[in-house]
Design an enzyme around this catalytic site. Structure first.
Site, PDB file in Angstrom:
ATOM      1  N   LYS A  13       0.810  -1.217   0.000  1.00 23.04           N
ATOM      2  CA  LYS A  13       0.000   0.000   0.000  1.00 23.04           C
ATOM      3  C   LYS A  13       0.842   1.266   0.000  1.00 23.04           C
ATOM      4  CE  LYS A  13      -2.437  -0.067   3.720  1.00 23.04           C
ATOM      5  NZ  LYS A  13      -2.038  -1.232   4.470  1.00 23.04           N
ATOM      6  N   ARG A  88      -8.766   1.596  10.396  1.00 26.44           N
ATOM      7  CA  ARG A  88      -8.276   0.243  10.634  1.00 26.44           C
ATOM      8  C   ARG A  88      -9.377  -0.698  11.108  1.00 26.44           C
ATOM      9  NH1 ARG A  88      -2.878  -0.820  10.759  1.00 26.44           N
ATOM     10  NH2 ARG A  88      -1.617   1.047  10.963  1.00 26.44           N
ATOM     11  N   ARG A 127      12.149  -8.538   4.324  1.00 26.15           N
ATOM     12  CA  ARG A 127      12.495  -7.118   4.296  1.00 26.15           C
ATOM     13  C   ARG A 127      13.702  -6.832   5.195  1.00 26.15           C
ATOM     14  NH1 ARG A 127       7.026  -3.927   4.361  1.00 26.15           N
ATOM     15  NH2 ARG A 127       6.952  -4.481   6.560  1.00 26.15           N
ATOM     16  N   ARG A 162      13.417  -5.444  11.035  1.00 23.71           N
ATOM     17  CA  ARG A 162      12.543  -4.869  12.057  1.00 23.71           C
ATOM     18  C   ARG A 162      11.969  -5.986  12.898  1.00 23.71           C
ATOM     19  NH1 ARG A 162       8.071  -1.260   9.263  1.00 23.71           N
ATOM     20  NH2 ARG A 162       6.884  -2.552  10.670  1.00 23.71           N
ATOM     21  N   ARG A 173       0.267 -10.221  12.978  1.00 22.53           N
ATOM     22  CA  ARG A 173      -0.197  -8.987  12.330  1.00 22.53           C
ATOM     23  C   ARG A 173      -1.254  -9.293  11.269  1.00 22.53           C
ATOM     24  NH1 ARG A 173       5.201  -6.406  10.311  1.00 22.53           N
ATOM     25  NH2 ARG A 173       3.892  -4.842   9.316  1.00 22.53           N
TER      26      ARG A 173
END
Ligand SMILES: [Zn+2]
Length: 222
Positions: A13, A88, A127, A162, A173
């Site tokens: 996104k 959200r 990532r 991260r 998540r």
């Protein structure tokens, strides 16, 4: 045009919103960036938000809404905006409806960026970010590897992952997303503003698909 993006973590996104923002010359509003700006500028909502952030707790919905009210009613959003990561959940979506009604505005288009769960997980867990905060270049083990494994191409610092990008947290998540955010798909579908774009494949192709969706469904509506 007032556009809202839905999509799971890792759906891309942020990347697509940035490109769309440049192309359509509309502000890209992510709740994280907005929060940082409001705090930095010391707006009333920013000051209220900071007291929660300083305690390390989540900023309550009513303050988030106030923050979006401040921003959406400013001249920077006169021609529209692109919302990313807000709302959200259904409660926030309803609050956004009230806010837009007050501004005598409505959403032109809600784009749901759809990506298969397995690919989402691969995208997030692969990532890597440059540990040098002033560089902060982003890589991906599979899709955008650095030239030397574990080392930033730009500045030579070590790459880090991260903590919330680790496999077990990614699953958590995604689960939160499915539970809280996915109901928004049905919510906006019932309002006849929802359109789906496939978020898999090359970023350029995905961007073209999004533009096509907007051109076909949304440009005529203001
Ligand atoms: Zn770097």
């Amino acid at each position: 045009m007032r556009i809202l993006f839905l999509g799971a973590p890792g759906a891309g996104k942020g990347t697509q919103c940035k490109r769309l923002s440049a192309k359509l010359k509309l502000p890209h509003l992510s709740s994280g960036d907005l929060l940082r700006e409001a705090v930095k500028d010391g707006t009333p909502a920013g000051v209220a938000a900071k007291s929660f952030m300083d305690k390390g707790v989540l900023v309550p919905d009513n303050i988030l809404i106030d923050m979006f009210r401040e921003r959406l009613s400013s001249s920077s959003c006169a021609n529209g905006f692109i919302l990313d990561g807000f709302p959200r959940n259904i409660a926030q979506a309803k609050a956004l409806d009230v806010l837009l009604e007050d501004l005598k505005a409505q959403l032109s288009c809600v784009i749901n960026l759809e990506v298969d769960d397995r690919l989402l997980s691969d995208r997030i867990t692969g990532r890597r970010t440059c540990g040098n905060k002033t560089c902060a270049a982003v890589y991906h083990l599979k899709f955008a590897p650095s030239k030397v494994d574990g080392i930033c191409d730009e500045c030579g610092s070590a790459l880090t992952q991260r903590s919330d990008d680790k496999e077990e947290l990614v699953m958590a998540r995604l689960k939160t997303y499915r539970e809280q955010t996915e109901p928004l798909i049905e919510y906006y579908d019932s309002k006849k503003v929802l359109h789906t774009a496939l978020g898999e494949g090359e970023p350029d192709q995905i961007f073209e698909d999004i533009l096509k969706t907007l051109n076909t469904n949304c440009l005529i509506k203001q």
